[in-house]
Scaffold this motif. Structure first.
Motif, short mmCIF file in Angstrom:
data_model
loop_
_atom_site.label_atom_id
_atom_site.label_comp_id
_atom_site.label_asym_id
_atom_site.label_seq_id
_atom_site.Cartn_x
_atom_site.Cartn_y
_atom_site.Cartn_z
N GLY A 352 0.81 -1.21 0.00
CA GLY A 352 0.00 0.00 0.00
C GLY A 352 0.84 1.26 0.00
O GLY A 352 0.54 2.23 -0.69
N VAL A 353 1.92 1.25 0.80
CA VAL A 353 2.81 2.41 0.85
C VAL A 353 3.46 2.63 -0.51
O VAL A 353 3.54 3.76 -1.01
N GLY A 354 3.93 1.54 -1.14
CA GLY A 354 4.55 1.65 -2.46
C GLY A 354 3.58 2.19 -3.50
O GLY A 354 3.94 3.06 -4.30
N PHE A 355 2.36 1.67 -3.48
CA PHE A 355 1.34 2.16 -4.41
C PHE A 355 1.08 3.63 -4.19
O PHE A 355 0.96 4.41 -5.14
N GLY A 356 1.01 4.04 -2.91
CA GLY A 356 0.75 5.44 -2.61
C GLY A 356 1.87 6.36 -3.06
O GLY A 356 1.63 7.41 -3.64
N VAL A 357 3.12 5.95 -2.80
CA VAL A 357 4.27 6.78 -3.18
C VAL A 357 4.34 6.96 -4.69
O VAL A 357 4.49 8.08 -5.21
N VAL A 358 4.23 5.85 -5.43
CA VAL A 358 4.29 5.92 -6.89
C VAL A 358 3.10 6.71 -7.44
O VAL A 358 3.25 7.55 -8.34
N GLY A 359 1.91 6.45 -6.89
CA GLY A 359 0.71 7.15 -7.37
C GLY A 359 0.75 8.64 -7.10
O GLY A 359 0.39 9.44 -7.97
N ILE A 360 1.18 9.02 -5.91
CA ILE A 360 1.26 10.45 -5.58
C ILE A 360 2.31 11.14 -6.45
O ILE A 360 2.09 12.27 -6.91
N ALA A 361 3.44 10.48 -6.67
CA ALA A 361 4.47 11.06 -7.53
C ALA A 361 3.93 11.29 -8.95
O ALA A 361 4.15 12.35 -9.56
N ALA A 362 3.20 10.29 -9.46
CA ALA A 362 2.62 10.43 -10.80
C ALA A 362 1.58 11.55 -10.85
O ALA A 362 1.54 12.34 -11.80
#
Length: 395
Positions: A352-362
């Protein structure tokens, strides 16, 4: 799950049909206001879509009353009737405001009255806060907290209603995530039935937004107006309170949410807030901005988040899609953290953290990108305007 899917499809079909009817009647009887200075659209458009949304929701309530699978949420029936009565009050006030512009004090008073109908009349109150085993012992504190929570979410949702399809899409995504969360939490509590008020309201909201969005997508044929946005906010707040505010934290087995109970303690209140993060952020900024200028917190302006997105250089539809992306990334990231910890995935919270970091960066890249393009375009226009034509002879 089949009954919830049936509820979603039924509500969507009824809302879509009624939206088309309201749209045609509004055009026939010219039930639409003129263009305001803060409006983005350029053509007078009916604003009574909230009528269709409310009627679609009311129809879903009526069908559920006759459906034995939903008998648990109608026993006792006070909560359901209070929610329906409060939604009706807000829908009526919203229609009057959409047609004749009510004073903000009248609207705010009606909102607190509707919140009181649900809180006092229906008995839906914040009885516990999921931080450990924190309970709200004072009945008046519980009532006050609940009423303010409902009114804040109502206005937060209403404040972002400024672009075609924005509110309907954001609420669709938010309630889709909350529906999944509510269903999982209900299972985790060991309930004998998965049919509960919170999940039902989320399903109804999903259906209402699905049915309304086709005619509200850019270019919109009809807007939901205050009557629609406020009703959606009312039911979203009620859905969260009926799950989070009345959930006894001790009934959740810590072993089912992973080795660390920290996330499990915060998720029940964190996720309901995150699914309406953008509306709440816009609402908070608007209140601070207007009060610091000595104005009413409900006085309209053209400085909402969606207006700022347009000023950055985004087209209307692009801005809406970016709002969708932010809503989906933030809410899904926290949901994945909860599910990962609960199911003991490798890394538990890390997916979940990885998805959030990548998604927020995008999302940040997409959101900020038009700023450079707009500056370049503006500089080019300024240069062309300032420089004289080399082939022109001054007289």
């Amino acid at each position: 799950m089949k009954q919830y899917l049936f509820t979603i499809i039924l509500t969507a079909a009824i809302t879509f049909t009624l939206t088309a009817v309201v749209w045609r009647l509004s055009l026939r009887f010219k039930l639409y206001p003129g263009i305001r200075e803060r409006d983005v659209h350029k053509t007078p458009t009916p604003r009574l879509g909230g009528v269709a949304i409310f009627l679609g929701i009311a129809a879903a309530f009526g069908v559920s009353a006759a459906n034995p699978f939903f008998s648990t949420i109608w026993m006792p029936p006070q909560a359901m009737w209070s929610i329906l009565a409060a939604a009706l009050l807000i829908a009526v006030i919203g229609v009057v405001d959409d047609l004749w512009d009510l004073d903000w004090m009248i609207k705010l008073g009606a909102q607190f009255l509707a919140a009181g109908v649900i809180t006092i009349g229906g008995g839906l109150q914040i009885l516990s806060l999921p931080f450990g085993d924190m309970l709200v012992f004072s009945s008046w504190l519980s009532i006050t907290m609940t009423m303010f929570a409902i009114v804040i979410v109502m206005n937060a949702v209403n404040f972002i209603d400024g672009l075609d399809g924005l509110v309907a899409g954001v609420c669709l995504i938010s309630n889709g995530v909350f529906f999944a969360y509510s269903y999982i939490v209900t299972r985790d509590t060991g309930a004998s039935s998965f049919f509960n008020l919170s999940t039902f309201l989320a399903a109804v909201l999903i259906g209402a937004c699905l049915g309304f969005l086709p005619m509200n997508w850019s270019p919109a044929k009809i807007f939901m107006g205050d009557s629609g946005a406020l009703v959606l906010g009312l039911l979203m707040a009620t859905s969260a309170i009926s799950l989070t505010g009345q959930l006894d934290p001790s009934v959740i087995d810590p072993e089912r949410i992973g080795r660390s109970g920290l996330l499990g303690a915060f998720i029940p209140i964190l996720l309901p807030l995150l699914v309406v993060l953008l509306p709440l952020l816009d609402f908070g900024l608007a209140v601070l901005r207007r009060m610091s200028a000595g104005r009413s917190p409900f006085s309209p302006d053209r400085k909402h988040l969606h207006h700022r997105m347009l000023d950055l250089g985004h087209r209307d539809r692009d801005a809406v899609l970016i709002f969708y992306a932010w809503t989906a990334v933030i809410s899904l990231a926290v949901l994945l953290m909860y599910v990962g910890a609960r199911e003991d995935w490798p890394g538990q919270y890390l997916p979940g953290v990885g998805f959030g970091v990548v998604g927020i960066a995008a999302c940040l890249v997409i959101t900020l990108n038009p700023t450079r393009s707009r500056k370049k375009a503006g500089a080019a226009v300024a240069e062309n305007t300032a420089a004289p034509d080399q082939n022109t002879v001054e007289p």
